[in-house]
Design an enzyme around this catalytic site. Sequence first.
Site, PDB file in Angstrom:
ATOM      1  N   SER A   1      -0.381   0.277  -4.231  1.00 19.42           N
ATOM      2  CA  SER A   1      -1.723  -0.106  -4.154  1.00 19.42           C
ATOM      3  C   SER A   1      -2.101   0.723  -2.876  1.00 19.42           C
ATOM      4  CB  SER A   1      -2.449  -1.236  -4.868  1.00 19.42           C
ATOM      5  OG  SER A   1      -2.320  -1.561  -5.763  1.00 19.42           O
TER       6      SER A   1
ATOM      7  N   ARG B   1     -14.623   0.189  -3.524  1.00 21.21           N
ATOM      8  CA  ARG B   1     -14.254   1.100  -5.135  1.00 21.21           C
ATOM      9  C   ARG B   1     -15.298   1.877  -5.195  1.00 21.21           C
ATOM     10  NH1 ARG B   1      -8.839   0.852  -6.509  1.00 21.21           N
ATOM     11  NH2 ARG B   1      -8.147  -1.389  -5.600  1.00 21.21           N
TER      12      ARG B   1
ATOM     13  N   LYS C   1      -5.063  -3.311 -14.853  1.00 18.75           N
ATOM     14  CA  LYS C   1      -3.713  -4.318 -14.375  1.00 18.75           C
ATOM     15  C   LYS C   1      -3.135  -4.797 -15.417  1.00 18.75           C
ATOM     16  CE  LYS C   1      -4.335  -1.727 -10.702  1.00 18.75           C
ATOM     17  NZ  LYS C   1      -3.413  -0.496 -10.795  1.00 18.75           N
TER      18      LYS C   1
ATOM     19  N   ASP D   1      -3.487   6.182 -11.568  1.00 17.39           N
ATOM     20  CA  ASP D   1      -3.295   4.762 -11.531  1.00 17.39           C
ATOM     21  C   ASP D   1      -2.016   4.011 -12.531  1.00 17.39           C
ATOM     22  OD1 ASP D   1      -3.210   2.646  -9.467  1.00 17.39           O
ATOM     23  OD2 ASP D   1      -4.402   1.991 -11.667  1.00 17.39           O
TER      24      ASP D   1
ATOM     25  N   CYS E   1      -2.412   3.919  -1.283  1.00 16.52           N
ATOM     26  CA  CYS E   1      -1.535   4.386  -0.729  1.00 16.52           C
ATOM     27  C   CYS E   1      -1.429   5.843  -0.830  1.00 16.52           C
ATOM     28  CB  CYS E   1       0.272   3.763  -0.773  1.00 16.52           C
ATOM     29  SG  CYS E   1       0.509   2.755  -0.682  1.00 16.52           S
TER      30      CYS E   1
ATOM     31  N   TYR F   1     -13.813  -8.774 -10.299  1.00 13.02           N
ATOM     32  CA  TYR F   1     -13.450  -7.934  -9.446  1.00 13.02           C
ATOM     33  C   TYR F   1     -12.298  -6.779 -10.540  1.00 13.02           C
ATOM     34  CZ  TYR F   1     -10.675  -5.214  -6.829  1.00 13.02           C
ATOM     35  OH  TYR F   1     -10.370  -3.526  -6.203  1.00 13.02           O
TER      36      TYR F   1
ATOM     37  N   HIS G   1       2.953   2.180 -12.858  1.00 16.55           N
ATOM     38  CA  HIS G   1       1.268   1.765 -11.444  1.00 16.55           C
ATOM     39  C   HIS G   1       1.662   4.001 -11.149  1.00 16.55           C
ATOM     40  CE1 HIS G   1      -0.364   1.029  -8.426  1.00 16.55           C
ATOM     41  NE2 HIS G   1      -1.147   1.048  -8.681  1.00 16.55           N
TER      42      HIS G   1
ATOM     43  N   ARG H   1      -7.752  -7.977  -5.729  1.00 19.54           N
ATOM     44  CA  ARG H   1      -7.168  -8.853  -6.758  1.00 19.54           C
ATOM     45  C   ARG H   1      -6.425 -10.290  -5.990  1.00 19.54           C
ATOM     46  NH1 ARG H   1      -3.108  -6.374  -7.566  1.00 19.54           N
ATOM     47  NH2 ARG H   1      -2.978  -4.170  -6.119  1.00 19.54           N
TER      48      ARG H   1
HETATM   49  C1  OXD Z   1      -3.961  -1.286  -7.504  1.00 21.56           C
HETATM   50  C2  OXD Z   1      -5.584  -0.692  -7.899  1.00 21.56           C
HETATM   51  O1  OXD Z   1      -5.267  -2.562  -6.898  1.00 21.56           O
HETATM   52  O2  OXD Z   1      -5.428   0.226  -8.826  1.00 21.56           O
HETATM   53  O3  OXD Z   1      -3.266  -1.167  -7.629  1.00 21.56           O
HETATM   54  O4  OXD Z   1      -7.198  -0.995  -8.702  1.00 21.56           O
HETATM   55 MN    MN Z   2      -3.336   0.114  -8.428  1.00 21.62          MN
END
Ligand code: OXD
Ligand code: MN
Length: 598
Positions: A262, A379, A220, A287, A264, A211, A240, A68
């Site tokens: 993100s 991913r 998002k 998420d 974590c 992406y 989130h 991102r």
């Molecule tokens: C992030 C995702 O970047 O979930 O938070 O992809």
């Molecule tokens: Mn996320």
Amino acid sequence: MTVLTVEQWVAETAKLTQPSEIVWCDGSSAEWLKLTELLVSNGTFIRLNPELRPNSFLARTDPADVARVEDRTFICSTHEVDAGPTNNWRDPLWMKNLLRSLFKGSMRGRTMYVVPFAMGPLDSPQARFGVEITDSPYVVLSMHIMTRVSNGVLEKISKGADWVPALHSVGAPLLDENGVQSPDTTWPCNVEKYIAQFPESNEIWSFGSGYGGNALLGKKCMSLRIGSVLGRNEGWLAEHMLLVKLTSPSGKNFHIAAAFPSACGKTNLAMLRPTLPGWKVATIGDDIAWIAPDSDGRLRAINPEAGFFGVAPGTGLKTNPVAVETMRANTIFTNVALTEDGDVWWEGLTDDAPANLIDWTGKAWSPLSGSPAAHPNSRFTVSLSQCPIIDPEWDSPAGVPLDAILFGGRRATNVPLVVESRDWEHGVFMGATISSEQTAAAEGVVGTLRRDPFAMLPFCGYNMGDYWQHWLKVGQSLKADDLPRIFQVNWFRKDANGKFLWPGFGENARVMEWIARRLENEVSAQESAIGKLPIIRDLNLEGLAISDEKLAEIFQIDKAAWHHEAELTAEYFAKFGEQLPAEMGQQLELLRSNLTKL
Ligand code: OXD
Ligand code: MN
């Protein structure tokens, strides 16, 4: 909100972007087949060995389009104060003008896909609808997995449902204005990128990147940035957060949402395999959670997504076997490594790396190469329905009642393993003050500590101070006893030698068990300067080799370090000026006065 019909918007956009063809998508398996074949034939997808990984594909992005782009992400509200100090702001008219010039002819020579999608089950009162226009078939296929793409959405819209127009182009036309052809690449994109949200008209315009977080606009952009604004206007919360059902040995269920920045470990916690006998976790989301009061005055949550877009590195047979099983088939992998037998690999999938791989850039790789085989933000994209521990209610239009909310981050110091808030207001303070070590999910220096309030720093579509106020208001509008209880957790505290103090992963179930027992009022807690801490004997540590010293360190509150933390919080809060809710200032004062008493 939207004044145009979908057809009018598509026609207007086609006039601007000048695609060679328009395809209306329906989310069908025939569409999946056609587009996967197209991407295999043009080299964007490598088909993985069907015997090892049926109906699965590897995509390699442009090396400059791997995450991102937060500094290219904009909230375009009329007044800058409505975007607030944590967002990049642009005037909406200025941004539209600029974007129109970029989108002009941006799809020339390409196909424009129109993708109607629902966030949430189509018939859920909490569902919201969108239509994404994109010139990327990779995006269409990813939307198939991550959202509910169907003609049913167009029907809902034609009957008057609100919808979010979400416009995306990779910004790489194949023909110039004179009709001269330029060569295509397997990952077309543009060095210039804009991810623009317009919270006053609920629109999204994304240019230049293919992406996930920049291009799958239901995620998002819609579910969080626009979603948070819808939530503020309509009295609910777009967060989130992962969402799970925890079941005790006696069969009691607890629904828990947890916000972590993100990369974590949200996906790992969402798929937790408890090491404690009899405890079970069922996954609902990893998420995003949309949380709204129901008619009984309780908060209920849905996961608006239909898939996982998980970080591959670190997801392994030991750390998250459920995720590994989930992606056994029908999965799109992005920027992972390719094995000699046509399967995928990334750091952490297995203990040892295969001897020979093709890395995420397409080059031959061996363990001696000295660089990661998979990109750190590589991913997997796979349907929730493939998760072996998916909760039967994941798709329920009514969502699930929420019992607890967790806030976490990656903190090597200060923050204990678990602490419970005194009340909702204190919980909001905990969420507002999360800071975490930066990961690879966004561009930036990995490891530096950054404030990430509610793990929403890159995702809040309006002024973060107003967002805290909205959280307080939601709490005030419901009975205190009906509210979920709020906890802060930190699996990442380290000792003086830089070693993790807590084993994490499946052992986090011990913390979840304590939380469940608190919810049942089975155990008391000890008041501390920063909230309610477990009494050590109440933690179930059976079978865990952890010394008393380590445990003490994991819960230690270092007075000087916390004074410093409070100073940093004061500096941080000052940025919000008049938008800082008075309650947040009062909570900080309370923390400071508690610390002086230590
Ligand atoms: C992030 C995702 O970047 O979930 O938070 O992809
Ligand atoms: Mn996320």
